[in-house]
Design a protein around this motif. Structure first.
Motif, PDB file in Angstrom:
ATOM      1  N   GLU A 128       0.477  -1.391   0.376  1.00  0.00           N
ATOM      2  CA  GLU A 128      -0.301  -0.014  -0.245  1.00  0.00           C
ATOM      3  C   GLU A 128       0.836   1.035   0.162  1.00  0.00           C
ATOM      4  N   ASP A 129       2.064   1.213   0.541  1.00  0.00           N
ATOM      5  CA  ASP A 129       2.864   2.620   0.467  1.00  0.00           C
ATOM      6  C   ASP A 129       3.592   2.837  -0.620  1.00  0.00           C
ATOM      7  N   SER A 130       3.513   4.018  -1.245  1.00  0.00           N
ATOM      8  CA  SER A 130       3.812   4.693  -2.512  1.00  0.00           C
ATOM      9  C   SER A 130       5.091   3.703  -2.879  1.00  0.00           C
ATOM     10  N   ARG A 131       6.407   3.536  -1.534  1.00  0.00           N
ATOM     11  CA  ARG A 131       7.439   2.930  -1.912  1.00  0.00           C
ATOM     12  C   ARG A 131       7.707   1.381  -2.181  1.00  0.00           C
ATOM     13  N   ASP A 132       6.743   0.480  -1.004  1.00  0.00           N
ATOM     14  CA  ASP A 132       6.719  -0.775  -2.326  1.00  0.00           C
ATOM     15  C   ASP A 132       6.629  -0.949  -2.961  1.00  0.00           C
ATOM     16  N   VAL A 133       4.714  -0.744  -3.211  1.00  0.00           N
ATOM     17  CA  VAL A 133       4.383  -0.569  -4.073  1.00  0.00           C
ATOM     18  C   VAL A 133       5.099  -0.046  -5.492  1.00  0.00           C
ATOM     19  N   TYR A 134       6.082   1.131  -5.693  1.00  0.00           N
ATOM     20  CA  TYR A 134       6.607   0.485  -7.540  1.00  0.00           C
ATOM     21  C   TYR A 134       7.796   0.040  -7.140  1.00  0.00           C
ATOM     22  N   PHE A 135       8.443   0.316  -6.206  1.00  0.00           N
ATOM     23  CA  PHE A 135       9.623  -1.017  -6.274  1.00  0.00           C
ATOM     24  C   PHE A 135       9.465  -2.261  -7.000  1.00  0.00           C
ATOM     25  N   LEU A 136       7.779  -3.128  -6.007  1.00  0.00           N
ATOM     26  CA  LEU A 136       7.179  -4.320  -7.320  1.00  0.00           C
ATOM     27  C   LEU A 136       7.360  -4.220  -8.651  1.00  0.00           C
ATOM     28  N   ARG A 137       6.674  -2.760  -8.907  1.00  0.00           N
ATOM     29  CA  ARG A 137       6.104  -2.485  -9.989  1.00  0.00           C
ATOM     30  C   ARG A 137       7.349  -2.510 -11.239  1.00  0.00           C
ATOM     31  N   HIS A 138       8.519  -1.993 -10.603  1.00  0.00           N
ATOM     32  CA  HIS A 138       9.974  -1.538 -10.668  1.00  0.00           C
ATOM     33  C   HIS A 138      10.438  -3.152 -11.392  1.00  0.00           C
ATOM     34  N   LEU A 139      10.205  -4.403 -10.313  1.00  0.00           N
ATOM     35  CA  LEU A 139      10.276  -5.690 -10.488  1.00  0.00           C
ATOM     36  C   LEU A 139       9.959  -6.271 -11.256  1.00  0.00           C
ATOM     37  N   VAL A 140       8.334  -6.100 -11.121  1.00  0.00           N
ATOM     38  CA  VAL A 140       7.769  -7.323 -12.064  1.00  0.00           C
ATOM     39  C   VAL A 140       8.226  -6.821 -13.905  1.00  0.00           C
ATOM     40  N   ILE A 141       8.386  -5.202 -13.845  1.00  0.00           N
ATOM     41  CA  ILE A 141       8.318  -5.229 -15.313  1.00  0.00           C
ATOM     42  C   ILE A 141      10.100  -5.556 -15.831  1.00  0.00           C
ATOM     43  N   LEU A 178      17.327   0.989 -23.489  1.00  0.00           N
ATOM     44  CA  LEU A 178      16.490   0.433 -22.923  1.00  0.00           C
ATOM     45  C   LEU A 178      16.684  -0.863 -21.832  1.00  0.00           C
ATOM     46  N   PHE A 179      17.852  -0.884 -21.052  1.00  0.00           N
ATOM     47  CA  PHE A 179      18.339  -1.680 -20.082  1.00  0.00           C
ATOM     48  C   PHE A 179      17.343  -0.646 -19.257  1.00  0.00           C
ATOM     49  N   ALA A 180      17.602   0.749 -19.213  1.00  0.00           N
ATOM     50  CA  ALA A 180      17.879   1.545 -17.449  1.00  0.00           C
ATOM     51  C   ALA A 180      15.624   1.167 -18.062  1.00  0.00           C
ATOM     52  N   GLU A 181      14.438   1.224 -19.052  1.00  0.00           N
ATOM     53  CA  GLU A 181      13.794   1.340 -19.164  1.00  0.00           C
ATOM     54  C   GLU A 181      12.995   0.581 -18.640  1.00  0.00           C
ATOM     55  N   SER A 182      13.562  -0.641 -18.743  1.00  0.00           N
ATOM     56  CA  SER A 182      13.216  -2.012 -18.428  1.00  0.00           C
ATOM     57  C   SER A 182      12.452  -2.188 -17.099  1.00  0.00           C
ATOM     58  N   PHE A 183      13.209  -0.982 -16.064  1.00  0.00           N
ATOM     59  CA  PHE A 183      12.982  -1.071 -14.803  1.00  0.00           C
ATOM     60  C   PHE A 183      11.520  -0.073 -14.728  1.00  0.00           C
ATOM     61  N   TYR A 184      10.951   0.697 -15.976  1.00  0.00           N
ATOM     62  CA  TYR A 184      10.341   1.982 -15.493  1.00  0.00           C
ATOM     63  C   TYR A 184       9.441   2.150 -16.311  1.00  0.00           C
ATOM     64  N   ASN A 185       9.835   1.626 -17.294  1.00  0.00           N
ATOM     65  CA  ASN A 185       8.794   1.682 -18.412  1.00  0.00           C
ATOM     66  C   ASN A 185       7.513   1.334 -18.745  1.00  0.00           C
ATOM     67  N   TYR A 186       6.594   1.439 -18.175  1.00  0.00           N
ATOM     68  CA  TYR A 186       5.397   0.345 -18.859  1.00  0.00           C
ATOM     69  C   TYR A 186       5.159  -0.069 -19.754  1.00  0.00           C
ATOM     70  N   LYS A 187       5.712   0.608 -20.504  1.00  0.00           N
ATOM     71  CA  LYS A 187       4.807   1.115 -22.307  1.00  0.00           C
ATOM     72  C   LYS A 187       6.074   0.467 -23.215  1.00  0.00           C
ATOM     73  N   ASP A 188       6.779   0.841 -22.823  1.00  0.00           N
ATOM     74  CA  ASP A 188       7.290   0.706 -24.615  1.00  0.00           C
ATOM     75  C   ASP A 188       8.415  -0.301 -24.747  1.00  0.00           C
ATOM     76  N   PRO A 189       9.291  -1.000 -23.574  1.00  0.00           N
ATOM     77  CA  PRO A 189      10.096  -2.068 -23.881  1.00  0.00           C
ATOM     78  C   PRO A 189       8.841  -3.180 -23.480  1.00  0.00           C
ATOM     79  N   VAL A 190       8.142  -3.086 -22.456  1.00  0.00           N
ATOM     80  CA  VAL A 190       7.107  -3.990 -22.735  1.00  0.00           C
ATOM     81  C   VAL A 190       6.147  -4.874 -23.826  1.00  0.00           C
TER      82      VAL A 190
END
Length: 541
Positions: free
Chosen positions: A107-120, A158-170
């Motif tokens: 629920e905390d934003s820090r945990d939310v975005y770290f989880l999303r970065h790992l999944v990306i 692309l390496f860097a964006e593979s952690f936070y860009n939900y659209k283009d590398p995905v």
């Protein structure tokens, strides 16, 4: 469309080696992501992308279980789907991420975005595996497939964006998967394979609407196969009768915005290719210009200046090799290798030409075209493949020495790229093949504004006041907002985001303001990448 070279496993020892090397490569990628995913900041679009998933989740819940949805504590705060900002973006990927947050109870934003970065990152590793399979298919060897995947990993931006860009590398991964399912179907046009291809195509379209390009690619290369394999004509025609409606069904089912009016809303989304709601400015060749008035060469130039030079050179050689092989087009197209190479050229160059002809709005470099990059790399590896076998076949001493020199330069170039990726971590998104100071003058810098996180953390670490007032450019307020999302709750509470007139510190990432700030004096902190300043902090009082 069979592979150009047999891709059947070799002897047992070779098969054992393949499993260990390939498995080790992708295992290391997963471990690398686990070690790095917390280092990257929140990108410009991340919160908007997440909100789009939440809005769609609310809409789906209202359709399936309205009473339960209304009892959720945040229900009233979530905007309605119709009329929201990003309805022209599908949520095939974003909606499951929102559900994952609920399942993982973050629920905390820090945990939310770290989880999303790992999944990306894990999603992009899966996309890299697809590129490996495409390379293995084209060249008939897992080693060449692994080289293709390796070049993709050693692509700094692309390496860097593979952690936070939900659209283009995905989307790149989904598009590559669709090309792979297309190749499998062209090889053997069964209903099972066309079903998989339809699902992959629909998923790609629902990640980015540009996935519609898969439809003409599928139809065009199916026609080519029918021409050269007339005995399979009936199977192809029956498969195509299934492909189009199945693809449409997947697109609509996985895109809630289309449920109310599938045809009308999809046409509305498709028209957004050639328009953009605001007159945003971008820095290109040293000038600020509107994204609505970009010159035709914007995308090709950005591709060249942000891709390692050795990849671009090999791509041109590979493209030249295809052109040479196609000098007798009918004989060339009669071979499976020729038709496969034509598919790679169409995949790589077709979207660029479409952007130019349709005058489509793109910005932030060429990220909207990342999905062509696997084809770009496959054509580059085609050049390496050709040169390698020519070298092995040569008997002259000059040819042998030249081959060794070429191999040494290639390995040195890869080593240089890898070294820069380590040196510039976690800002590989700032990679240019040009000298840094020149690139900083001519092109947009950290347009993701990732360095804002480092700036806010530095300020809070060097100022012990219970409340710290930080300001930035009015157009860049989102930089501070995104930066504070990854702060620990106690530090987040200390940060006050205010106007520059009220601020103790002024932070800039130079987006939309490439010049300096002499009125604020000398910065107390700066971050440079390859000689390009991407972050400055000024103490105002």
């Amino acid at each position: 469309m069979p592979a150009s070279v047999s891709s059947a496993p070799g002897p047992h020892s070779s098969d054992w080696l393949r499993r260990w090397v390939v498995g080790g490569f992708f295992g290391l990628l997963i471990l690398l992501g686990l070690g790095l995913y917390r280092a990257y900041g929140v990108g410009w679009d991340e919160q908007i992308d997440r909100l789009n998933g939440i809005i769609n989740a609310k809409y789906v819940a209202m359709q399936l279980a309205p009473e339960l949805a209304k009892r959720q504590p945040t229900f009233a705060e979530i905007p309605d789907l119709y009329g929201s900002q990003d309805t022209d973006h599908g949520v095939f990927y974003q909606l499951p991420l929102v559900l994952l947050e609920k399942v993982a109870r973050v629920e905390d934003s820090r945990d939310v975005y770290f989880l999303r970065h790992l999944v990306i990152w894990l999603t992009c590793v899966a996309g890299t595996w697809v590129v490996y399979r495409l390379g293995m298919w084209r060249f008939g060897s897992w080693r060449w497939g692994l080289l293709t995947a390796g070049l993709l990993v050693l692509s700094p931006r692309l390496f860097a964006e593979s952690f936070y860009n939900y659209k283009d590398p995905v989307f790149m991964g989904f598009f590559a998967l669709s090309i792979y399912t297309l190749l499998r179907w062209l090889r053997q046009p069964t209903w099972q394979r066309v079903l998989l291809h339809a699902i992959a195509t629909g998923a790609a379209i629902d990640v980015r609407t540009m996935g519609v390009l898969l439809l003409p690619l599928t139809l065009g290369f199916a026609i080519l196969e029918v021409l050269y394999r007339p005995h399979d004509r009936r199977q192809f025609l029956l498969s195509l009768l299934l492909y189009l409606p199945l693809t449409a069904l997947v697109v609509v089912l996985a895109w809630p915005y289309l449920w109310g009016n599938p045809v009308g809303h999809f046409l509305e989304v498709f028209q957004s290719f050639s328009r953009y709601p605001t007159d945003m400015l971008t820095v290109y060749l040293g000038k600020e210009i509107s994204v609505r008035q970009l010159p035709w060469h914007y995308a090709p130039v950005w591709i060249l200046v942000t891709t390692p030079a050795v990849y671009s050179a090999l791509f041109l050689v590979g493209l030249g090799g295809v052109a040479w092989a196609a000098r007798r087009p009918l004989a060339w197209l009669s071979t499976t290798t020729g038709r496969l190479d034509l598919l790679l050229v169409a995949w790589c160059l077709g979207p660029v030409l479409a952007i130019i002809v349709l005058n489509s709005v793109i910005y932030d470099g060429w990220r909207h075209l990342y999905f062509i990059y696997p084809a770009f790399l496959l054509l580059a590896v085609r050049a390496v493949h050709t040169l390698w076998y020519q070298w092995r076949a040569t008997t002259s001493s000059v040819g042998l020495v030249t081959g060794w020199l070429g191999l040494g330069l290639f390995v040195l170039s890869l080593g240089t790229v890898a070294y820069r990726m380590v040196q510039e971590y976690p800002y590989q998104n700032m990679y240019f093949s040009l000298p840094g100071p020149m690139a900083g003058r001519l092109f947009e810098r950290d347009y993701w504004a990732l360095s804002g996180r480092e700036g806010v953390e530095w300020i809070l670490a060097h100022d012990a006041a219970p409340q710290v007032a930080v300001g930035t450019d009015p157009r860049s307020k989102l930089v501070l907002h995104n930066a504070q999302l990854l702060l620990p709750p106690a530090e987040r509470a200390r940060l006050r985001m205010v106007s520059p007139e009220q601020a103790t510190y002024f932070l800039t990432t130079y987006r939309w303001h490439p010049e300096g700030y002499p009125k604020y004096g000398r910065p107390v902190y700066e971050r440079q990448v390859d000689g390009v300043t991407i972050l400055s902090i000024f103490r105002l009082r």
